[in-house]
Design an enzyme around this catalytic site. Sequence first.
Site, mmCIF file in Angstrom:
data_model
loop_
_atom_site.group_PDB
_atom_site.id
_atom_site.type_symbol
_atom_site.label_atom_id
_atom_site.label_comp_id
_atom_site.label_asym_id
_atom_site.label_seq_id
_atom_site.Cartn_x
_atom_site.Cartn_y
_atom_site.Cartn_z
ATOM 1 N N ALA A 32 0.868 -1.192 0.000
ATOM 2 C CA ALA A 32 0.000 0.000 0.000
ATOM 3 C C ALA A 32 0.899 1.235 0.000
ATOM 4 O O ALA A 32 0.798 2.124 0.857
ATOM 5 C CB ALA A 32 -0.953 0.000 1.193
ATOM 6 N N HIS A 37 7.066 5.707 1.618
ATOM 7 C CA HIS A 37 7.848 4.507 1.248
ATOM 8 C C HIS A 37 8.825 4.842 0.123
ATOM 9 O O HIS A 37 9.983 4.418 0.140
ATOM 10 C CB HIS A 37 6.923 3.393 0.741
ATOM 11 C CG HIS A 37 5.956 2.867 1.754
ATOM 12 N ND1 HIS A 37 4.597 3.077 1.649
ATOM 13 C CD2 HIS A 37 6.127 2.125 2.873
ATOM 14 C CE1 HIS A 37 3.971 2.484 2.659
ATOM 15 N NE2 HIS A 37 4.885 1.905 3.420
HETATM 16 P P1 AMP Z 1 4.995 -0.018 6.460
HETATM 17 O O1 AMP Z 1 4.676 -0.427 5.061
HETATM 18 O O2 AMP Z 1 3.954 0.823 7.094
HETATM 19 O O3 AMP Z 1 5.462 -1.170 7.300
HETATM 20 O O4 AMP Z 1 6.248 0.956 6.340
HETATM 21 C C1 AMP Z 1 7.428 0.553 5.721
HETATM 22 C C2 AMP Z 1 8.498 1.569 6.004
HETATM 23 O O5 AMP Z 1 8.100 2.835 5.487
HETATM 24 C C3 AMP Z 1 8.749 1.761 7.511
HETATM 25 O O6 AMP Z 1 10.137 1.886 7.738
HETATM 26 C C4 AMP Z 1 8.012 3.033 7.789
HETATM 27 O O7 AMP Z 1 8.526 3.740 8.901
HETATM 28 C C5 AMP Z 1 8.231 3.809 6.516
HETATM 29 N N1 AMP Z 1 7.239 4.856 6.367
HETATM 30 C C6 AMP Z 1 5.881 4.709 6.423
HETATM 31 N N2 AMP Z 1 5.276 5.905 6.319
HETATM 32 C C7 AMP Z 1 6.259 6.826 6.198
HETATM 33 C C8 AMP Z 1 6.275 8.251 6.041
HETATM 34 N N3 AMP Z 1 5.166 8.956 6.034
HETATM 35 N N4 AMP Z 1 7.477 8.859 5.930
HETATM 36 C C9 AMP Z 1 8.632 8.139 5.969
HETATM 37 N N5 AMP Z 1 8.684 6.802 6.104
HETATM 38 C C10 AMP Z 1 7.519 6.154 6.215
#
Ligand code: AMP
Length: 281
Positions: A32, A37
Site C-alpha cells: 500500500a 515509502h
Molecule cells: P509499512 O509499510 O507501514 O510497514 O512501512 C514501511 C516503512 O516505510 C517503515 O520503515 C516506515 O517507517 C516507513 N514509512 C511509512 N510511512 C512513512 C512516512 N510517512 N514517511 C517516511 N517513512 C515512512
Amino acid sequence: MVVVNLIREIKDFVKKAKAENKTVGFVPTMGALHKGHISLIEKSTQNNDITISSVFVNPTQFNDANDLKNYSRNFEKDSLQLKDAGCDVLFYPSVEEMYPEEDHRKFDFNGIDNQMEGEHRPGHFNGVAQVVSKLFLAIPATNAYFGLKDFQQLAIVRHLVKQLGLPINIVACDIIREPNGLAMSSRNERLTTDQRDNASIIYSTLTKVLDKKNKLSIDDLKDFVVRSINKSDSFEVEYFEIVNSNTLLPVINKKDEEEVVACIAVWADKVRLIDNIVFNF
Ligand code: AMP
C-alpha cells in the site's frame, strides 16, 4: 525490476551481488505504498548499487484481526511504483514462505517493547522482530532503510540488529507528510475525505506543544495535547508521551534528558494513526 517470491532465490541474489562487491540497500514494507515509502527507496537507490524492497503484510505483528483483514493490498500498483522509483528487486513472499511453521520466538528488548505502541498493541513488536529478523537473514543488505514515522519500531530494529550481531547498517529516514501535515500512512486510505483533512490537527498540535515545551510542565504539555485533539469529535488520543529517544521511557525531569521525542497515537473512528516529533529540551 525483478520479482522474487522465494527466500532461497533472494538469498542467492544478494550473495552474488555482494561477491561482486556491490552494495545492497533494503527497504522492507507492508505494501500500500505512498510517497513515504518511495522516499526510502530513493534514498536507497542514491546510496547503493542495488535496491531491494519487500512487500509482505506480516500477520504476526497485528494484534487486531480486523486491522490485518482490512490492511490495504495492491500488488500491481505497488510494483509499478517501485519500478518507477528505481527499485531493482521486489521480494514478495507468501505467508507460507515466511512462516513455514509457527514462529514461537520471544524477543526481549529491555522493556522498550512495553512502552506506548508496545503497551497498546501487545505482541506487536515481537511480531516486528520476528519478521525483520527473517527478512534480514534472507536479505543481508549493506544498508536497510526505516522511516522515523515509526520511531518506536526503528528503536526496536536497532536493538534487534545489535542483539543478533547483524552487520546491517540501519538508516533512519525523515517523515513524509501530506501538505496539511498529516504523516503519510497506508492506513490514511481508510480515512474519509473529512477525516483526512481534519487529521491535520495531529501534527499542528505537535508543533504547537513543541513551542510550549519550555513554558509548561510535562503534565501540562500532555494535557494540552490530549485536550486540543479530543476537543474535535472525530479524534481521540490513545496516548501522548514525551520520552527518551533511546529508552522510550517517559521523561520525568526535563533537564536530565539528552534526546527526547514526543509520540502520539490517535483514533479516527476505527483507524489508528501514529506520529511523533523531535522534542529535545
Ligand atoms: P509499512 O509499510 O507501514 O510497514 O512501512 C514501511 C516503512 O516505510 C517503515 O520503515 C516506515 O517507517 C516507513 N514509512 C511509512 N510511512 C512513512 C512516512 N510517512 N514517511 C517516511 N517513512 C515512512
